[in-house]
Each structure stands twice: as C-alpha cells, then as structure tokens.
Design a protein around this motif. Structure first.
Motif, PDB file in Angstrom:
ATOM      1  N   SER A   2       0.897  -1.348  -0.111  1.00  0.00           N
ATOM      2  CA  SER A   2       0.026   0.076   0.092  1.00  0.00           C
ATOM      3  C   SER A   2       0.727   1.406   0.026  1.00  0.00           C
ATOM      4  O   SER A   2       0.255   2.347  -0.556  1.00  0.00           O
ATOM      5  CB  SER A   2      -0.880   0.107   1.201  1.00  0.00           C
ATOM      6  N   GLY A   3       1.994   1.255   0.508  1.00  0.00           N
ATOM      7  CA  GLY A   3       2.957   2.434   0.789  1.00  0.00           C
ATOM      8  C   GLY A   3       2.575   3.083   1.743  1.00  0.00           C
ATOM      9  O   GLY A   3       2.928   4.452   1.614  1.00  0.00           O
ATOM     10  N   GLU A   4       1.663   2.754   2.617  1.00  0.00           N
ATOM     11  CA  GLU A   4       1.008   3.619   3.849  1.00  0.00           C
ATOM     12  C   GLU A   4       0.988   2.786   4.999  1.00  0.00           C
ATOM     13  O   GLU A   4       1.118   1.484   5.092  1.00  0.00           O
ATOM     14  CB  GLU A   4      -0.473   3.964   3.605  1.00  0.00           C
ATOM     15  N   ILE A   5       1.391   3.596   6.255  1.00  0.00           N
ATOM     16  CA  ILE A   5       1.174   2.710   7.553  1.00  0.00           C
ATOM     17  C   ILE A   5       0.354   3.907   8.450  1.00  0.00           C
ATOM     18  O   ILE A   5       0.216   4.926   8.300  1.00  0.00           O
ATOM     19  CB  ILE A   5       2.413   2.638   8.095  1.00  0.00           C
ATOM     20  N   SER A   6      -0.455   3.246   9.098  1.00  0.00           N
ATOM     21  CA  SER A   6      -1.360   4.090  10.221  1.00  0.00           C
ATOM     22  C   SER A   6      -0.691   3.804  11.505  1.00  0.00           C
ATOM     23  O   SER A   6      -0.618   2.860  12.157  1.00  0.00           O
ATOM     24  CB  SER A   6      -2.868   3.287  10.379  1.00  0.00           C
ATOM     25  N   LEU A   7      -0.522   5.123  12.129  1.00  0.00           N
ATOM     26  CA  LEU A   7       0.360   5.146  13.274  1.00  0.00           C
ATOM     27  C   LEU A   7      -0.831   5.737  14.366  1.00  0.00           C
ATOM     28  O   LEU A   7      -1.100   6.964  14.145  1.00  0.00           O
ATOM     29  CB  LEU A   7       1.426   6.173  13.072  1.00  0.00           C
ATOM     30  N   GLY A   8      -1.002   5.270  15.414  1.00  0.00           N
ATOM     31  CA  GLY A   8      -1.670   5.580  16.488  1.00  0.00           C
ATOM     32  C   GLY A   8      -0.880   6.735  17.516  1.00  0.00           C
ATOM     33  O   GLY A   8       0.260   6.260  17.762  1.00  0.00           O
ATOM     34  N   TYR A  37      -1.780   9.553  10.418  1.00  0.00           N
ATOM     35  CA  TYR A  37      -1.828   9.728  11.869  1.00  0.00           C
ATOM     36  C   TYR A  37      -3.269   9.577  12.426  1.00  0.00           C
ATOM     37  O   TYR A  37      -4.164  10.106  11.798  1.00  0.00           O
ATOM     38  CB  TYR A  37      -1.431  10.912  12.296  1.00  0.00           C
ATOM     39  N   GLN A  38      -3.175   8.359  13.312  1.00  0.00           N
ATOM     40  CA  GLN A  38      -4.656   8.208  13.923  1.00  0.00           C
ATOM     41  C   GLN A  38      -4.757   8.563  15.438  1.00  0.00           C
ATOM     42  O   GLN A  38      -4.150   7.786  16.206  1.00  0.00           O
ATOM     43  CB  GLN A  38      -5.128   6.620  13.593  1.00  0.00           C
ATOM     44  N   ILE A  70      -6.175  -0.177  22.211  1.00  0.00           N
ATOM     45  CA  ILE A  70      -6.182  -1.631  22.036  1.00  0.00           C
ATOM     46  C   ILE A  70      -7.209  -2.102  20.743  1.00  0.00           C
ATOM     47  O   ILE A  70      -6.592  -2.903  20.013  1.00  0.00           O
ATOM     48  CB  ILE A  70      -6.259  -2.298  23.311  1.00  0.00           C
ATOM     49  N   PRO A  71      -8.589  -1.809  21.067  1.00  0.00           N
ATOM     50  CA  PRO A  71      -9.469  -2.178  19.915  1.00  0.00           C
ATOM     51  C   PRO A  71      -8.802  -1.747  18.391  1.00  0.00           C
ATOM     52  O   PRO A  71      -9.059  -2.510  17.459  1.00  0.00           O
ATOM     53  CB  PRO A  71     -10.708  -1.477  20.361  1.00  0.00           C
ATOM     54  N   LEU A  72      -8.392  -0.547  18.515  1.00  0.00           N
ATOM     55  CA  LEU A  72      -7.799  -0.058  17.178  1.00  0.00           C
ATOM     56  C   LEU A  72      -6.806  -0.792  16.593  1.00  0.00           C
ATOM     57  O   LEU A  72      -6.389  -0.824  15.498  1.00  0.00           O
ATOM     58  CB  LEU A  72      -7.617   1.532  17.139  1.00  0.00           C
ATOM     59  N   THR A  96      -7.359  -1.201  12.703  1.00  0.00           N
ATOM     60  CA  THR A  96      -7.473   0.487  12.247  1.00  0.00           C
ATOM     61  C   THR A  96      -6.244   1.111  12.047  1.00  0.00           C
ATOM     62  O   THR A  96      -5.789   2.055  11.444  1.00  0.00           O
ATOM     63  CB  THR A  96      -8.437   1.003  12.978  1.00  0.00           C
ATOM     64  N   ILE A  97      -5.049   0.687  13.094  1.00  0.00           N
ATOM     65  CA  ILE A  97      -3.957   1.226  13.296  1.00  0.00           C
ATOM     66  C   ILE A  97      -2.963   0.046  13.178  1.00  0.00           C
ATOM     67  O   ILE A  97      -3.381  -1.236  13.566  1.00  0.00           O
ATOM     68  CB  ILE A  97      -3.653   2.159  14.394  1.00  0.00           C
ATOM     69  N   ASP A  98      -1.868   0.200  12.553  1.00  0.00           N
ATOM     70  CA  ASP A  98      -0.688  -0.731  12.457  1.00  0.00           C
ATOM     71  C   ASP A  98       0.218  -0.928  13.643  1.00  0.00           C
ATOM     72  O   ASP A  98       0.536  -1.909  14.079  1.00  0.00           O
ATOM     73  CB  ASP A  98       0.169  -0.572  11.227  1.00  0.00           C
ATOM     74  N   PHE A  99       0.559   0.233  14.389  1.00  0.00           N
ATOM     75  CA  PHE A  99       1.006   0.138  15.750  1.00  0.00           C
ATOM     76  C   PHE A  99       0.982   1.603  16.359  1.00  0.00           C
ATOM     77  O   PHE A  99       0.552   2.432  15.514  1.00  0.00           O
ATOM     78  CB  PHE A  99       2.492  -0.168  15.466  1.00  0.00           C
TER      79      PHE A  99
END
Length: 297
Positions: free
Chosen positions: A31-37, A80-81, A89-91, A96-99
């Motif tokens: 995807s070239g994307e990462i979701s960061l909490g 950024y999430q 924890i649920p996310l 929804t987030i990768d880490f």
C-alpha cells in the motif's frame, strides 16, 4: 451446497484478513502507507493542531517508519490516527492502526490481546514538593498532607511501599492533575504523588518552577512501549531493530534531550525531566518485559 460454499467463502475472507493483519510489513509494502496511533495529550506525544503530532514517542515512531522504508524498499506515507486510553487496544486488534507509540504500559493483561516492542520509556511514580518543605523521602511524610488525583492509584502505591510502614499521613484529592498541583502550590498539601512526567510538566508550567523539585524513593515503575498486533513477528522484529539502532547511535538520547530538557512547543516550556536510571537500564538491555516483572526496592 450453497450454504457450504458461503461458509467456505466466509472462512476464506476471515483467513485473508487475519493473514493481512499478521503480515503488516507486506501490507505496508503493497500500500505504501502505514497507520500510526498517536496521542493528542500525553507527556510522550501530543498535538499542535492541524494534524501536527509531536513528542518524544511520536518522533521516535517516525524514525521507526523511516527505517521501515528501507525494509520495504519504498517511501511510506504516515496516516496519523489519534487514539485514547479507551480505544487504543481495539484499534490495534481490528487493524485500524498498524502500531501505536503513545504512553501505553506493557502488562500481562494487555499481552493477552496485543504485543509490545522493546520498552523505550519507564515511567516512575515520584513525589513533588517545595524545596523548602524539608521532605526528602517517604519517611518524612509523617503528619504531612499528600495530594493525589481522583481516579488514580498513586496513594495506594505510596501506602504499599515498604518504607511507608508506620508512616501516617493525610491525603487530599484533586479533581485532575492541575488541581492536585494547585493543592501543593497553595500550601494545602505538602507533596503531590504522581507519575514523574506529570509532576515535571506541572512544575514546568507553574508560576515559580524553581520552587519545586521531585524527591524521595521511586514508588513504582511502569514500562511504556509501542504496541502492535499479536503474532506479527516480522513487523515486531523490524520495529525492534529500529529501536535498537536508535539506542545504539544515540538518537533516542538526543530525542530525550529535545523533548524533556529543551524548550518545547507550543509555549517553549522546558519539562526538565532527567533521564531516569530505570529507562537507562531498559535501553542498556532492550526487552519487552511486562510491568509485573519490574521490582521496586
């Protein structure tokens, strides 16, 4: 037959989703994307508004993602999430987030649902007092008044400490951390017991920061670490590799200096939180031991 095919389809979808979540590196590469909490208001990460997130753990996470770019061989866009204590924890578990690299304590209960990278910050529960109070240890609290914040466990931690045996003190409750510090500031309490980052931040924001200091024994410690999905060993190894690199080449210590010992936005406040012995030990021997494995002398 149709029911059988439908059931097989559902199983395939579930298996594919689980596989995707358990292979984050592959997902990020595709995807070239990462979701960061990220946290919006924490001692380790906060927002400046307009989608800008900063702080010790936030910048460390951005460094991790730069290293992940080398792992996957392409640039990675960060999504950024914002997260809270309730939904973090649920996310992670629902993908929804990768880490996340916020202010999450690694403990055995949470390890049932998620995994943790190496510990990068060890929170210490301490006491803040006025420099002229004459209080330097738990033993000095006899007959004194201790401020604690409603809904926290700080006073229980203090009472359980072995050096508090036979030491009688009164307690007064603040509705939030700012209110608890106000009790100390106005003389209605002799000490404020809380996490060191919170104490340091309140001292830094006070009218006369030079009048206060943190004293006494470390009452409790909690290892803080980046959180990710369980059973994603390749992703965890890549995160840990970056953390080890940041420790070894001094990047992490420079980030500590930047976010805790130098003026920080938006008000150019100096938190003045020194690098603790507990955190030094965690960096010297990278691990993801839970809080239950830590012992306070």
């Amino acid at each position: 037959m149709k029911k059988h095919l439908f059931a097989l389809t559902l199983m395939a979808v579930a298996t594919t989703a689980a596989f995707a979540q358990a292979n984050t590196l592959e997902k990020v590469k595709n995807s070239g994307e990462i979701s960061l909490g990220v946290r919006e208001s924490s001692g380790l990460g906060y927002t400046l508004g307009n989608g800008k997130y900063v702080g010790f753990h936030t910048e460390m996470a951005e460094n991790i993602i730069k290293d992940l770019e080398k792992e996957v061989g392409k640039p990675i866009k960060i999504k950024y999430q914002p997260i809270t204590s309730q939904n973090r924890i649920p996310l992670v578990t629902n993908g929804t987030i990768d880490f996340e690299c916020g202010s999450t304590t690694n403990n055995l209960a949470r390890q049932k649902d998620v995994d943790f990278a190496h510990t990068t910050f060890v929170e210490e529960v301490r006491m803040a007092t006025k420099k002229d109070s004459g209080i330097n240890s738990v033993a000095d609290l006899k007959g004194k008044t201790v401020a604690v914040t409603t809904g926290t466990t700080s006073v229980q931690t203090l009472r359980k400490h072995r050096r508090a045996e036979g030491v009688n003190f009164k307690e007064v409750m603040g509705k939030d951390h700012a209110d608890s510090f106000l009790l100390l500031e106005t003389g209605r309490a002799d000490v404020f017991v809380m996490d060191g980052t919170i104490l340091a931040a309140n001292i830094a924001k006070s009218q006369k920061p030079g009048d206060y200091h943190m004293v006494g024994e470390v009452l409790n410690v909690e290892p803080i670490a980046c959180m990710l999905r369980k059973n994603d060993e390749a992703f965890k190894a890549a995160i840990n590799k970056s953390i080890e690199r940041q420790i070894k080449d001094g990047t992490l210590e420079k980030l500590w200096d930047k976010w805790f010992l130098q003026p920080t936005p938006p008000a150019n406040t100096v938190i003045n939180l020194q690098l603790s012995e507990s955190t030094k030990k965690a960096w010297a021997n990278p691990n993801n031991k839970p809080a239950e494995d830590y012992k306070v002398e």
